[in-house]
Design an enzyme around this catalytic site. Structure first.
Site, PDB file in Angstrom:
ATOM      1  N   HIS A   6       0.834  -1.206   0.000  1.00  0.00           N
ATOM      2  CA  HIS A   6       0.000   0.000   0.000  1.00  0.00           C
ATOM      3  C   HIS A   6       0.866   1.252   0.000  1.00  0.00           C
ATOM      4  O   HIS A   6       2.086   1.179  -0.121  1.00  0.00           O
ATOM      5  CB  HIS A   6      -1.001  -0.022   1.160  1.00  0.00           C
ATOM      6  CG  HIS A   6      -0.403  -0.033   2.541  1.00  0.00           C
ATOM      7  ND1 HIS A   6       0.227   1.051   3.102  1.00  0.00           N
ATOM      8  CD2 HIS A   6      -0.358  -1.015   3.476  1.00  0.00           C
ATOM      9  CE1 HIS A   6       0.625   0.762   4.319  1.00  0.00           C
ATOM     10  NE2 HIS A   6       0.300  -0.500   4.575  1.00  0.00           N
ATOM     11  N   CYS A  33       2.647  -4.767   6.607  1.00  0.00           N
ATOM     12  CA  CYS A  33       2.582  -4.640   5.145  1.00  0.00           C
ATOM     13  C   CYS A  33       3.897  -4.093   4.601  1.00  0.00           C
ATOM     14  O   CYS A  33       4.800  -3.740   5.347  1.00  0.00           O
ATOM     15  CB  CYS A  33       1.456  -3.675   4.762  1.00  0.00           C
ATOM     16  SG  CYS A  33      -0.185  -4.198   5.308  1.00  0.00           S
TER      17      CYS A  33
END
Length: 176
Positions: A133, A145
């Site tokens: 992201h 992430c």
């Protein structure tokens, strides 16, 4: 084609695509791990297929990519409750179990690439919501992430397609 995520000689994390281009990136606050557990804040070591892309249509136009793509809505969430049948799956809000809200004010989920980590089928407690992201401006750590600057993520999306993977490396050797 693989996106390799590794620590380079400058001791910072970078995402490299076929060694042709490299971009600074952020990883989880817990570093990297080969034993991912829900809530540990670590980025899992390994290679994860790029499944699909979600984006905020109120903030940007549809990114150019060969990956499957869909717009987000304020009702989108992601189940992170290991005891729920929808664990590590996209859900609609309101949702009765533990979840992440995907429609965020801070912009880091303006583009989300869903990675194939712990999804076929999900193992309860082995980690959920592992995405590629948008990074914070200071490349602050994520909850597990991998994150790139918006313009870098848009560049990567133009170059990848179905069958491509994101590989988190523990050392200098490419992941198989």
């Amino acid at each position: 084609m693989d996106i390799q995520v590794q620590r380079l000689a400058d001791h910072r994390w970078h995402a490299t695509l076929d060694e042709a281009e490299s971009w600074p990136c952020a990883i989880g606050r817990g570093g990297i791990t080969d034993a991912k557990r829900e809530g540990d804040g670590a980025t899992p070591i390994g290679c994860w297929p790029l499944r699909r892309v979600l984006y905020r249509p109120d903030r940007l136009s549809q990114p150019d990519t060969q990956l499957p793509i869909a717009p987000l809505s304020p009702e989108d969430g992601w189940c992170d409750d290991p005891g729920h049948v929808a664990y590590n799956r996209q859900v609609r809000l309101p949702f009765p179990a533990g979840h992440e809200v995907l429609w965020r004010d801070d912009g880091i989920y303006d583009i989300i690439v869903i990675l194939g980590h712990n999804d076929d089928p999900p193992v309860p407690g082995a980690g959920s919501a592992i995405f590629l992201h948008v990074a914070r401006p200071d490349y602050g750590p994520t909850a597990g992430c991998v994150a790139l600057a918006l313009d870098d993520l848009l560049s990567v999306l133009r170059m990848v397609g179905p069958g491509d993977r994101l590989c988190v490396r523990a050392d200098g050797a490419p992941q198989p």
